[in-house]
Motif scaffolding. Structure first.
Motif, PDB file in Angstrom:
ATOM      1  N   GLU A 111       0.814  -1.227   0.000  1.00  0.00           N
ATOM      2  CA  GLU A 111       0.000   0.000   0.000  1.00  0.00           C
ATOM      3  C   GLU A 111       0.843   1.271   0.000  1.00  0.00           C
ATOM      4  OE1 GLU A 111      -1.343  -1.449   3.857  1.00  0.00           O
ATOM      5  OE2 GLU A 111      -0.576  -2.994   2.513  1.00  0.00           O
ATOM      6  N   VAL A 112       2.140   1.143   0.290  1.00  0.00           N
ATOM      7  CA  VAL A 112       2.940   2.350   0.473  1.00  0.00           C
ATOM      8  C   VAL A 112       3.200   3.034  -0.861  1.00  0.00           C
ATOM      9  CG1 VAL A 112       5.206   3.203   1.166  1.00  0.00           C
ATOM     10  CG2 VAL A 112       4.030   1.519   2.553  1.00  0.00           C
ATOM     11  N   GLU A 113       2.800   4.303  -0.961  1.00  0.00           N
ATOM     12  CA  GLU A 113       3.011   5.024  -2.217  1.00  0.00           C
ATOM     13  C   GLU A 113       4.358   5.722  -2.253  1.00  0.00           C
ATOM     14  OE1 GLU A 113      -0.031   7.559  -3.805  1.00  0.00           O
ATOM     15  OE2 GLU A 113      -1.581   6.315  -2.869  1.00  0.00           O
ATOM     16  N   HIS A 114       4.730   6.314  -1.117  1.00  0.00           N
ATOM     17  CA  HIS A 114       5.999   7.053  -1.075  1.00  0.00           C
ATOM     18  C   HIS A 114       6.876   6.434  -0.003  1.00  0.00           C
ATOM     19  CE1 HIS A 114       4.089   9.987  -3.648  1.00  0.00           C
ATOM     20  NE2 HIS A 114       3.083  10.059  -2.798  1.00  0.00           N
ATOM     21  N   PRO A 115       7.600   5.393  -0.386  1.00  0.00           N
ATOM     22  CA  PRO A 115       8.336   4.642   0.639  1.00  0.00           C
ATOM     23  C   PRO A 115       9.327   5.497   1.430  1.00  0.00           C
ATOM     24  CG  PRO A 115       8.879   3.846  -1.578  1.00  0.00           C
ATOM     25  CD  PRO A 115       7.737   4.787  -1.724  1.00  0.00           C
ATOM     26  N   ASP A 116       9.978   6.450   0.774  1.00  0.00           N
ATOM     27  CA  ASP A 116      10.963   7.252   1.509  1.00  0.00           C
ATOM     28  C   ASP A 116      10.301   8.061   2.617  1.00  0.00           C
ATOM     29  OD1 ASP A 116      13.696   6.892   0.281  1.00  0.00           O
ATOM     30  OD2 ASP A 116      12.484   7.259  -1.506  1.00  0.00           O
ATOM     31  N   ALA A 117       9.205   8.729   2.259  1.00  0.00           N
ATOM     32  CA  ALA A 117       8.506   9.540   3.255  1.00  0.00           C
ATOM     33  C   ALA A 117       7.919   8.650   4.343  1.00  0.00           C
ATOM     34  CB  ALA A 117       7.402  10.354   2.593  1.00  0.00           C
ATOM     35  N   TYR A 118       7.386   7.504   3.931  1.00  0.00           N
ATOM     36  CA  TYR A 118       6.783   6.572   4.892  1.00  0.00           C
ATOM     37  C   TYR A 118       7.838   6.074   5.870  1.00  0.00           C
ATOM     38  CZ  TYR A 118       3.812   2.742   6.549  1.00  0.00           C
ATOM     39  OH  TYR A 118       3.068   1.896   7.325  1.00  0.00           O
ATOM     40  N   LEU A 119       8.980   5.688   5.306  1.00  0.00           N
ATOM     41  CA  LEU A 119      10.061   5.181   6.149  1.00  0.00           C
ATOM     42  C   LEU A 119      10.548   6.266   7.117  1.00  0.00           C
ATOM     43  CD1 LEU A 119      12.128   2.879   6.757  1.00  0.00           C
ATOM     44  CD2 LEU A 119      13.633   4.003   5.131  1.00  0.00           C
ATOM     45  N   ARG A 120      10.699   7.493   6.574  1.00  0.00           N
ATOM     46  CA  ARG A 120      11.202   8.583   7.409  1.00  0.00           C
ATOM     47  C   ARG A 120      10.242   8.836   8.576  1.00  0.00           C
ATOM     48  NH1 ARG A 120      12.784  11.904   3.155  1.00  0.00           N
ATOM     49  NH2 ARG A 120      10.691  12.761   3.162  1.00  0.00           N
ATOM     50  N   ARG A 121       8.943   8.852   8.246  1.00  0.00           N
ATOM     51  CA  ARG A 121       7.960   9.101   9.296  1.00  0.00           C
ATOM     52  C   ARG A 121       8.036   7.994  10.346  1.00  0.00           C
ATOM     53  NH1 ARG A 121       3.867  10.315   5.907  1.00  0.00           N
ATOM     54  NH2 ARG A 121       2.992   8.238   6.006  1.00  0.00           N
ATOM     55  N   SER A 122       8.196   6.795   9.849  1.00  0.00           N
ATOM     56  CA  SER A 122       8.249   5.652  10.741  1.00  0.00           C
ATOM     57  C   SER A 122       9.507   5.694  11.620  1.00  0.00           C
ATOM     58  CB  SER A 122       8.189   4.405   9.875  1.00  0.00           C
ATOM     59  OG  SER A 122       8.383   3.283  10.632  1.00  0.00           O
ATOM     60  N   VAL A 123      10.634   6.111  11.015  1.00  0.00           N
ATOM     61  CA  VAL A 123      11.874   6.202  11.795  1.00  0.00           C
ATOM     62  C   VAL A 123      11.747   7.294  12.851  1.00  0.00           C
ATOM     63  CG1 VAL A 123      14.308   6.859  11.688  1.00  0.00           C
ATOM     64  CG2 VAL A 123      13.398   5.211  10.055  1.00  0.00           C
ATOM     65  N   VAL A 124      11.185   8.435  12.463  1.00  0.00           N
ATOM     66  CA  VAL A 124      10.988   9.519  13.437  1.00  0.00           C
ATOM     67  C   VAL A 124      10.106   9.022  14.578  1.00  0.00           C
ATOM     68  CG1 VAL A 124       9.892  11.770  13.798  1.00  0.00           C
ATOM     69  CG2 VAL A 124      11.367  11.408  11.816  1.00  0.00           C
ATOM     70  N   HIS A 125       9.064   8.302  14.214  1.00  0.00           N
ATOM     71  CA  HIS A 125       8.175   7.756  15.236  1.00  0.00           C
ATOM     72  C   HIS A 125       8.933   6.807  16.168  1.00  0.00           C
ATOM     73  CE1 HIS A 125       4.504   6.120  17.003  1.00  0.00           C
ATOM     74  NE2 HIS A 125       5.001   4.918  16.790  1.00  0.00           N
ATOM     75  N   GLN A 126       9.744   5.937  15.558  1.00  0.00           N
ATOM     76  CA  GLN A 126      10.539   4.997  16.361  1.00  0.00           C
ATOM     77  C   GLN A 126      11.475   5.746  17.311  1.00  0.00           C
ATOM     78  OE1 GLN A 126      10.556   1.739  16.607  1.00  0.00           O
ATOM     79  NE2 GLN A 126       9.094   1.252  15.009  1.00  0.00           N
ATOM     80  N   VAL A 127      12.143   6.767  16.760  1.00  0.00           N
ATOM     81  CA  VAL A 127      13.125   7.497  17.561  1.00  0.00           C
ATOM     82  C   VAL A 127      12.424   8.211  18.714  1.00  0.00           C
ATOM     83  CG1 VAL A 127      14.664   9.492  17.548  1.00  0.00           C
ATOM     84  CG2 VAL A 127      14.829   7.784  15.730  1.00  0.00           C
ATOM     85  N   LEU A 128      11.333   8.889  18.406  1.00  0.00           N
ATOM     86  CA  LEU A 128      10.668   9.646  19.472  1.00  0.00           C
ATOM     87  C   LEU A 128      10.027   8.701  20.499  1.00  0.00           C
ATOM     88  CD1 LEU A 128       9.153  12.627  17.445  1.00  0.00           C
ATOM     89  CD2 LEU A 128      11.207  12.618  18.851  1.00  0.00           C
ATOM     90  N   SER A 129       9.492   7.580  20.035  1.00  0.00           N
ATOM     91  CA  SER A 129       8.954   6.608  21.003  1.00  0.00           C
ATOM     92  C   SER A 129      10.061   6.060  21.877  1.00  0.00           C
ATOM     93  CB  SER A 129       8.300   5.414  20.313  1.00  0.00           C
ATOM     94  OG  SER A 129       7.378   5.809  19.380  1.00  0.00           O
ATOM     95  N   HIS A 130      11.192   5.792  21.218  1.00  0.00           N
ATOM     96  CA  HIS A 130      12.336   5.276  21.974  1.00  0.00           C
ATOM     97  C   HIS A 130      12.739   6.283  23.052  1.00  0.00           C
ATOM     98  CE1 HIS A 130      16.211   3.475  22.875  1.00  0.00           C
ATOM     99  NE2 HIS A 130      16.766   4.626  22.643  1.00  0.00           N
ATOM    100  N   HIS A 131      12.810   7.560  22.646  1.00  0.00           N
ATOM    101  CA  HIS A 131      13.197   8.590  23.607  1.00  0.00           C
ATOM    102  C   HIS A 131      12.178   8.712  24.724  1.00  0.00           C
ATOM    103  CE1 HIS A 131      16.888  10.078  22.175  1.00  0.00           C
ATOM    104  NE2 HIS A 131      16.438  10.314  20.966  1.00  0.00           N
ATOM    105  N   ARG A 132      10.900   8.585  24.340  1.00  0.00           N
ATOM    106  CA  ARG A 132       9.883   8.677  25.390  1.00  0.00           C
ATOM    107  C   ARG A 132      10.056   7.547  26.384  1.00  0.00           C
ATOM    108  NH1 ARG A 132       6.300  10.545  21.594  1.00  0.00           N
ATOM    109  NH2 ARG A 132       5.434   8.499  21.141  1.00  0.00           N
ATOM    110  N   ARG A 133      10.350   6.357  25.837  1.00  0.00           N
ATOM    111  CA  ARG A 133      10.523   5.227  26.744  1.00  0.00           C
ATOM    112  C   ARG A 133      11.703   5.446  27.673  1.00  0.00           C
ATOM    113  NH1 ARG A 133       9.031  -0.359  23.651  1.00  0.00           N
ATOM    114  NH2 ARG A 133       6.817   0.011  23.813  1.00  0.00           N
TER     115      ARG A 133
END
Lengths: 640, 161
Positions: free
Chosen positions: B57-79
């Protein structure tokens, strides 16, 4: 951090400053450990006279060969607390049932033979055994540790570049000791006694027969255990994630695309492909079978290489490490934090034992199971004979993906409804989701139906429309409960930020709510009241923390909604506050305020009571699930 | 957190090509966002697993991946921050990694709040527009401007004093 008031000595033009910032970032990014940097070997951190080091050595040699002082980012006391928390999980879940069966409580403590701290930053990755010891790698520390099973202590450690793979034989421990360097470490001292160049980014090693395999590009480099070149064979599986193991049943590789490939140990060529389906992850090769884990269905699968027949055993969400010991297969489920016992001949599922949150590797040695605890910087030594006594009922799949008009909300329910007993709804903290409640759900499942869920936009739930205020969150949950036919009355359990939502749920639907437990819940006025007591930097950190994500963006509106809602009348209420001694606010005045406001929340109801969770920190639901279970019982079955 | 073992050579499928092309630059980005933490590789791996799941389903893999990485990083930091009792106190980076700090500007970047640092890295290392940063961070352009403004002010104070 009072730099705000300082008048600048010099003023850099914008473009010059920007250039400098870009250069700094660029240089720094090049230091990321992904292979290319030219990095000398790291020495072992064992003392020169061979005496064992303390578990947390205060000095070491970093990846660039510079001497550094270690700066633990975690308070050592917190590490100890985290270790204790895992024991509390094991003990706590069973303790919650101790009124019915005291022997079970004893069993719960007995199966943990030792808890060995390894390193300090978490990221425990792999556990292997051999040469009379257990070896554990930590990705975050970039270290390998030797654990002596005689004393259950770390006796040596050394830096390695890839924590994923290492091989233990009686002659040595083999690992990529620095990018571009395969090394052999002495199994007693972990000193590098031989090494050989391999291409940057090489993966492995793996032991195939009596040769080490290292995958680099489209080749497998093979070495003898003396690190002599034993020739190359082609690597035909491409640049995709894979798992490779060799054993009596051959050399097998799993692919994420659902295939299992057998390789010829002599020339590396594929002998055959078995299409198993799913997304294959971990692999275990025994004398007569190949076991793999399908992470898309949460099953472990046994393949008989003779006729390629398969047997699928559903385990849980993320079956990961597997190990055979004493005729049982034990499977570690990474997400549910449990070990599951499987009869390898029939596929029958035996005991399911909660052991800790986020599991690393698993190995059998000295009659024990050694399990890495990824987040707790520890390896726990378990007695496989006593594990079944600590079992809980396996969680039956009772998950719901509820369609809320084109978007889905994920609910994870456990236990069965008991007539006359409320359903427990578990609301997680900000930055957490349904999985935060796994141990509480294990503790509740014998007595209650309990549902945790992922709020809109988190993990498995789709984002919701409009500002994500408490009223929007509550409306989502209420609608989903109706659609999934999860009937009330409800006992609401809210942790941290989630406490705001349970409070609004209770005042919005008072007829459907039978009780509430607030777990280290965020008081509505805390941020405002604490602000004058904080430094500007702390204040900004807190504001940023509260403002993160769509729910954070609606924080002020949420607080306004919750404060405007009525009080809780005579609703049975337990406020569970964390111990002020465990990770309290550094400033006493702020901590006093926090604890005062916890106590004040108990006054929201005429039947409110405050319980201090002695020894527990902010992740109460994971650290002391037994206390949450007890509190639920108290509000769900109030005396009289 | 999945224990995957990245192999090396050419894969026939588009996802594998994407993985090969995007992995290293994304790890560098995540490495900066986490102020030099070795956990970056793992967070990126986790993000790739998510992308892989939704690959169809992913149309723009780069943007999707970047958003996902940012999410991972910020969740990691929150943890991590929550582990160290939220909020992370006194400007200490949540996870300083193992490297000694060699540069005052770098140290100042490490001391920034996690969201500020993420915005700075995306802007001055990733060369993203404010709109793309807003997209990656799941917030508005105004919030990105505010994050960058405050972050640059702090960084400037360090180099100019």
């Amino acid at each position: 951090m009072n730099g705000h008031d300082r008048s600048p000595g010099t003023t850099l033009p914008d473009d010059e400053f920007e250039l400098r910032l870009r250069r700094t970032l660029s240089t720094w990014a090049d230091e990321a450990m992904i292979g290319d940097a030219e990095v000398p070997l790291r020495g072992t951190t064992l003392a020169p006279d061979g005496r064992p080091l303390p578990v947390h050595p205060d000095g070491g040699i970093d990846r660039r060969g510079r001497r550094r002082a270690r700066r633990p980012h975690r308070n050592p006391a917190l590490v100890a607390v985290a270790a204790a928390a895992v024991l509390a999980v094991v003990v706590g879940v069973v303790a919650a049932r101790s009124d019915t069966d005291e022997a079970v409580t004893a069993g719960g403590r007995d199966e943990v033979l030792a808890m060995v701290p390894v390193g300090e930053r978490g990221g425990v990755r792999a556990v292997e055994a051999g040469a009379g010891a257990v070896f554990v790698s930590s990705e975050n520390d970039g270290e390998i540790y030797r654990v002596d099973p005689g004393t259950n202590t770390v006796t040596a450690s050394a830096g390695i570049a890839r924590a994923y793979d290492f091989v233990v034989t009686d002659g040595g421990v083999f690992a990529i000791v620095a990018p571009g360097r395969l090394g052999r470490l002495d199994p007693s001292t972990l000193e590098v006694d031989a090494s050989v160049a391999v291409p940057d980014g090489a993966a492995g090693p793996r032991l195939v027969g009596d040769l080490l395999w290292v995958v680099a590009g489209d080749e497998v480099l093979r070495f003898t255990l003396d690190l002599d070149d034993a020739g190359r064979v082609p690597w035909v599986l491409g640049d995709e994630p894979y798992w490779l193991r060799a054993g009596g049943a051959g050399v097998w590789v799993t692919r994420r695309t659902g295939e299992l490939v057998e390789l010829d140990p002599a020339d590396g060529r594929p002998l055959r492909t078995v299409d198993v389906g799913g997304e294959l992850d971990a692999i275990l090769v025994s004398d007569d079978h190949v076991w793999t884990a399908d992470i898309s269905s949460g099953a472990v699968i046994r393949i008989d290489p003779r006729d390629e027949s398969t047997l699928a055993v559903p385990i849980g969400t993320y079956p990961q490490a597997m190990e055979l010991v004493d005729g049982d297969l034990w499977v570690a489920d990474h997400r549910r934090g449990v070990l599951t016992q499987v009869d390898p001949s029939t596929g029958e599922v035996g005991a399911t034992v909660p052991v800790g949150y986020v599991l690393g590797g698993l190995v059998a040695a000295d009659g024990s199971l050694w399990l890495g605890l990824n987040q707790q910087s520890s390896v726990v030594r378990l007695d496989p004979d006593r594990l079944p006594a600590a079992a809980v009922a396996p969680v039956l799949p009772d998950d719901h993906l509820v369609d809320l008009g084109g978007r889905e909300l994920y609910l994870h329910c456990t236990g069965t409804s008991v007539p006359g007993r409320p359903t427990v709804l578990l609301e997680a903290d900000a930055g957490a989701w349904s999985e935060e409640w796994i141990f509480v759900q294990y503790g509740l499942q014998d007595d209650f139906r309990a549902c945790s869920y992922d709020r809109a936009g988190i993990e498995r739930s789709d984002p919701g429309p409009g500002p994500r205020t408490a009223s929007a969150i509550v409306a989502d949950l209420h609608a989903a409960l109706g659609l999934a036919a999860i009937d009330g009355p409800y006992v609401l359990v809210g942790q941290g930020f989630g406490g705001l939502y349970t409070r609004l749920f209770a005042t919005t639907y008072p007829d459907e709510v039978a009780g509430m437990v607030l777990v280290h819940a965020l008081p509505t006025s805390f941020a405002e009241a604490a602000a004058p007591l904080l430094s500007p930097a702390e204040r900004e950190e807190m504001a940023e923390g509260l403002a993160s994500g769509p729910e954070g963006a609606a924080y002020e509106a949420t607080v306004a909604e919750v404060e405007a809602s009525a009080d809780l009348g005579d609703l049975p209420l337990v406020v569970l506050a964390r111990d002020r001694a465990v990770g309290g606010w550094p400033d006493d005045a702020v901590e006093d305020l926090w604890q005062e406001q916890q106590a004040a929340m108990a006054d929201l109801s005429t039947r409110g009571e405050l319980v201090i969770a002695t020894g527990a920190g902010f992740r109460l639901g994971l650290e002391r699930p037994d206390l949450v279970v007890e509190a639920v019982n108290r509000v769900a079955r109030p005396p009289g | 957190m999945a224990m995957v073992e990245p192999g090396q050579s050419v894969g026939p499928e588009p996802f594998e090509e994407f993985y090969r092309r995007a992995r290293r630059p994304m790890i560098r980005l995540a490495y900066l966002m986490t102020a030099g933490s070795s956990v970056a590789e793992e967070l990126v791996q986790e993000a790739f697993i998510g992308v892989h799941r939704h690959w169809a389903e992913v149309e723009h893999p780069d943007a999707y991946l970047r958003r996902s990485v940012v999410h991972q990083v910020l969740s990691h930091h929150r943890r991590i921050a929550r582990e160290a009792r939220l909020p992370a106190m006194a400007g200490e980076p949540a996870d300083p990694g193992g490297e000694p700090v060699v540069d005052e500007l770098r140290a100042a970047v490490a001391r920034l709040g996690d969201r500020q640092r993420t915005a700075v890295v995306l802007r001055y290392y990733g060369d993203l527009s404010e709109g793309d940063i807003a997209n990656a961070m799941g917030c508005g352009v105004a919030a990105v401007k505010a994050l960058l403004f405050r972050a640059l002010k702090e960084l400037r104070e360090v180099v100019e004093r």
